[in-house]
Design a protein around this motif. Structure first.
Motif, PDB file in Angstrom:
ATOM      1  N   ILE A  91      38.900  47.428  33.519  1.00 18.75           N
ATOM      2  CA  ILE A  91      37.530  46.904  33.556  1.00 18.75           C
ATOM      3  C   ILE A  91      37.508  45.431  33.154  1.00 18.75           C
ATOM      4  O   ILE A  91      36.807  44.613  33.756  1.00 18.75           O
ATOM      5  CB  ILE A  91      36.617  47.729  32.623  1.00 18.75           C
ATOM      6  N   ASN A  92      38.282  45.058  32.139  1.00 22.70           N
ATOM      7  CA  ASN A  92      38.321  43.663  31.704  1.00 22.70           C
ATOM      8  C   ASN A  92      38.877  42.750  32.796  1.00 22.70           C
ATOM      9  O   ASN A  92      38.359  41.655  33.026  1.00 22.70           O
ATOM     10  CB  ASN A  92      39.172  43.527  30.438  1.00 22.70           C
ATOM     11  N   ILE A  93      39.928  43.182  33.474  1.00 22.59           N
ATOM     12  CA  ILE A  93      40.516  42.386  34.552  1.00 22.59           C
ATOM     13  C   ILE A  93      39.535  42.248  35.711  1.00 22.59           C
ATOM     14  O   ILE A  93      39.353  41.172  36.284  1.00 22.59           O
ATOM     15  CB  ILE A  93      41.832  43.030  35.036  1.00 22.59           C
ATOM     16  N   THR A  94      38.861  43.361  36.033  1.00 17.78           N
ATOM     17  CA  THR A  94      37.883  43.336  37.130  1.00 17.78           C
ATOM     18  C   THR A  94      36.737  42.378  36.821  1.00 17.78           C
ATOM     19  O   THR A  94      36.314  41.588  37.674  1.00 17.78           O
ATOM     20  CB  THR A  94      37.321  44.745  37.370  1.00 17.78           C
ATOM     21  N   ALA A  95      36.232  42.432  35.598  1.00 16.33           N
ATOM     22  CA  ALA A  95      35.118  41.563  35.209  1.00 16.33           C
ATOM     23  C   ALA A  95      35.534  40.099  35.238  1.00 16.33           C
ATOM     24  O   ALA A  95      34.797  39.234  35.729  1.00 16.33           O
ATOM     25  CB  ALA A  95      34.623  41.950  33.824  1.00 16.33           C
ATOM     26  N   ALA A  96      36.707  39.809  34.698  1.00 18.07           N
ATOM     27  CA  ALA A  96      37.181  38.422  34.651  1.00 18.07           C
ATOM     28  C   ALA A  96      37.395  37.860  36.044  1.00 18.07           C
ATOM     29  O   ALA A  96      37.122  36.673  36.296  1.00 18.07           O
ATOM     30  CB  ALA A  96      38.465  38.336  33.836  1.00 18.07           C
ATOM     31  N   SER A  97      37.869  38.689  36.979  1.00 18.86           N
ATOM     32  CA  SER A  97      38.143  38.201  38.334  1.00 18.86           C
ATOM     33  C   SER A  97      36.874  37.860  39.093  1.00 18.86           C
ATOM     34  O   SER A  97      36.894  37.051  40.022  1.00 18.86           O
ATOM     35  CB  SER A  97      38.949  39.249  39.103  1.00 18.86           C
ATOM     36  N   GLN A 100      35.735  33.914  38.552  1.00 17.58           N
ATOM     37  CA  GLN A 100      36.666  32.801  38.724  1.00 17.58           C
ATOM     38  C   GLN A 100      36.125  31.715  39.636  1.00 17.58           C
ATOM     39  O   GLN A 100      36.310  30.522  39.387  1.00 17.58           O
ATOM     40  CB  GLN A 100      38.006  33.333  39.281  1.00 17.58           C
ATOM     41  N   SER A 101      35.423  32.105  40.676  1.00 16.71           N
ATOM     42  CA  SER A 101      34.995  31.126  41.687  1.00 16.71           C
ATOM     43  C   SER A 101      33.514  30.779  41.614  1.00 16.71           C
ATOM     44  O   SER A 101      33.010  30.070  42.476  1.00 16.71           O
ATOM     45  CB  SER A 101      35.316  31.667  43.083  1.00 16.71           C
ATOM     46  N   GLU A 102      32.801  31.275  40.606  1.00 19.54           N
ATOM     47  CA  GLU A 102      31.368  31.035  40.514  1.00 19.54           C
ATOM     48  C   GLU A 102      31.040  30.282  39.229  1.00 19.54           C
ATOM     49  O   GLU A 102      31.042  30.861  38.142  1.00 19.54           O
ATOM     50  CB  GLU A 102      30.599  32.362  40.559  1.00 19.54           C
ATOM     51  N   PRO A 103      30.750  28.970  39.325  1.00 17.20           N
ATOM     52  CA  PRO A 103      30.409  28.205  38.118  1.00 17.20           C
ATOM     53  C   PRO A 103      29.039  28.620  37.573  1.00 17.20           C
ATOM     54  O   PRO A 103      28.157  29.022  38.341  1.00 17.20           O
ATOM     55  CB  PRO A 103      30.390  26.757  38.619  1.00 17.20           C
ATOM     56  N   ARG A 113      29.148  34.814  31.467  1.00 19.65           N
ATOM     57  CA  ARG A 113      30.541  34.436  31.683  1.00 19.65           C
ATOM     58  C   ARG A 113      31.361  34.639  30.406  1.00 19.65           C
ATOM     59  O   ARG A 113      32.493  35.135  30.447  1.00 19.65           O
ATOM     60  CB  ARG A 113      30.618  32.982  32.144  1.00 19.65           C
ATOM     61  N   ASN A 114      30.786  34.252  29.268  1.00 21.05           N
ATOM     62  CA  ASN A 114      31.492  34.419  27.999  1.00 21.05           C
ATOM     63  C   ASN A 114      31.774  35.882  27.700  1.00 21.05           C
ATOM     64  O   ASN A 114      32.856  36.247  27.225  1.00 21.05           O
ATOM     65  CB  ASN A 114      30.681  33.798  26.858  1.00 21.05           C
ATOM     66  N   VAL A 115      30.793  36.735  27.971  1.00 23.19           N
ATOM     67  CA  VAL A 115      30.978  38.168  27.746  1.00 23.19           C
ATOM     68  C   VAL A 115      32.063  38.723  28.669  1.00 23.19           C
ATOM     69  O   VAL A 115      32.933  39.498  28.242  1.00 23.19           O
ATOM     70  CB  VAL A 115      29.653  38.928  27.971  1.00 23.19           C
ATOM     71  N   MET A 116      32.050  38.298  29.921  1.00 26.21           N
ATOM     72  CA  MET A 116      33.002  38.824  30.901  1.00 26.21           C
ATOM     73  C   MET A 116      34.417  38.322  30.645  1.00 26.21           C
ATOM     74  O   MET A 116      35.395  38.949  31.045  1.00 26.21           O
ATOM     75  CB  MET A 116      32.542  38.463  32.310  1.00 26.21           C
ATOM     76  N   GLN A 117      34.538  37.197  29.947  1.00 30.42           N
ATOM     77  CA  GLN A 117      35.851  36.658  29.634  1.00 30.42           C
ATOM     78  C   GLN A 117      36.372  37.128  28.266  1.00 30.42           C
ATOM     79  O   GLN A 117      37.538  36.919  27.958  1.00 30.42           O
ATOM     80  CB  GLN A 117      35.814  35.125  29.657  1.00 30.42           C
ATOM     81  N   THR A 118      35.500  37.705  27.455  1.00 33.31           N
ATOM     82  CA  THR A 118      35.871  38.078  26.081  1.00 33.31           C
ATOM     83  C   THR A 118      35.742  39.577  25.887  1.00 33.31           C
ATOM     84  O   THR A 118      34.728  40.072  25.425  1.00 33.31           O
ATOM     85  CB  THR A 118      34.973  37.340  25.066  1.00 33.31           C
ATOM     86  N   ASP A 119      36.773  40.310  26.255  1.00 34.16           N
ATOM     87  CA  ASP A 119      36.803  41.763  26.062  1.00 34.16           C
ATOM     88  C   ASP A 119      35.527  42.401  26.589  1.00 34.16           C
ATOM     89  O   ASP A 119      34.739  42.995  25.838  1.00 34.16           O
ATOM     90  CB  ASP A 119      37.011  42.101  24.587  1.00 34.16           C
ATOM     91  N   PHE A 120      35.326  42.291  27.887  1.00 34.28           N
ATOM     92  CA  PHE A 120      34.105  42.771  28.531  1.00 34.28           C
ATOM     93  C   PHE A 120      33.826  44.234  28.202  1.00 34.28           C
ATOM     94  O   PHE A 120      32.676  44.618  27.953  1.00 34.28           O
ATOM     95  CB  PHE A 120      34.226  42.586  30.046  1.00 34.28           C
ATOM     96  N   PHE A 121      34.840  45.054  28.171  1.00 35.45           N
ATOM     97  CA  PHE A 121      34.655  46.494  27.945  1.00 35.45           C
ATOM     98  C   PHE A 121      33.973  46.757  26.606  1.00 35.45           C
ATOM     99  O   PHE A 121      32.950  47.431  26.534  1.00 35.45           O
ATOM    100  CB  PHE A 121      36.015  47.194  28.001  1.00 35.45           C
TER     101      PHE A 121
END
Length: 270
Positions: A91-97, A100-103, A113-121
């Motif tokens: 889930i963390n990898i999926t969220a982080a991916s 990547q391309s959306e500022p 973005r911060n939540v999805m990059q910091t242990d989203f699960f």
């Protein structure tokens, strides 16, 4: 000079008269104490029932979600923990991916973005837990409103006065670690206790013209020892158990947990 809002005036009364010293998250932060809103905002019973049923459904669904997702529940078999470890990584990898391309274009985008990059699960579990606390608290309030407004033939006089008296009584019990009392002065019908004197000042700020003694005595009669010493929240205990990510804000979390615990028993029985 801009006149202070009613909320600011009440906050200052609590700080100066009661010695309330809440922790501030940042300079200038204005910690919440209790709601000053009128309890009943529904025009008819169908509106009330729609909100009550929706809040109950959301609260129950969040509880089910949390119970299912929290991986360190007592008695859980090892294979269950291993499954959650694998699932959280995916889930963390999926969220982080996904980001990547959306500022980020807005503050909400950046926060997400911060939540999805910091242990989203685990981060979403924390958010869901805060949602559960908020919706559960609202459900308790609605059940109290149902008793006061929609199950009686006549509404009690000046219910707003009772509502504020009860909210302040619970706040007083929680922060002072003792039940409030009410009495009058020998010099006249003036409040002689700390709770009564401060309630009188709050009424003056809010423009409430009511018999303080009646409202105060009614509010105090609604309290129990659990308002002074709330029971532990079992769901909170295993969410913040050992070997998990640290809770985002223990101070804020404990305030919400205590507020929920004040009426938690009533809410669970309805």
């Amino acid at each position: 000079m801009t006149e202070d809002s009613k909320e600011d005036q009440v906050r200052r009364i609590l700080e100066e008269q009661l010695g309330w010293q809440p922790k501030r998250a940042w300079p200038g932060d204005k910690p919440h104490f209790f709601s000053l809103d009128k309890a009943n905002i529904h025009d008819n019973k169908s509106e009330f029932i729609a909100e009550r049923d929706t809040v109950k459904l959301v609260s129950d669904s969040l509880h089910t979600l949390l119970t299912r997702l929290v991986s360190n529940k007592p008695g859980q078999p090892p294979e269950q923990a291993e499954m959650f470890e694998r699932l959280s990584q995916v889930i963390n990898i999926t969220a982080a991916s996904r980001i990547q391309s959306e500022p980020p274009y807005t503050a909400i985008d950046l926060a997400l973005r911060n939540v999805m990059q910091t242990d989203f699960f685990n981060s979403t579990i924390y958010v869901a837990f805060e949602m559960y606390q908020a919706y559960s608290k609202r459900y308790i309030e609605l059940m109290e409103q149902e008793t006061q407004f929609w199950k009686v033939s006549n509404r009690p006089p000046n219910y707003y006065a009772r509502t504020i008296a009860l909210r302040f009584a619970r706040f007083y019990a929680r922060t002072q670690r003792r039940l409030p009392t009410y009495g009058t002065s020998s010099d006249g019908p003036y409040p002689s206790t700390e709770y009564g004197r401060i309630l009188e000042q709050i009424y003056e700020v809010l423009g409430i013209d009511a018999n303080i003694r009646h409202a105060a005595k009614w509010a105090i009669s609604q309290l129990t020892d659990e308002d002074v010493n709330p029971p532990p929240n079992a769901l909170e205990q295993y969410i913040w158990a050992e070997n998990r990510v640290e809770p985002p804000s223990p101070g804020i979390l404990s305030q919400i947990a205590m507020q929920l615990a004040v009426g938690g028993k009533k809410g669970s029985e309805n």
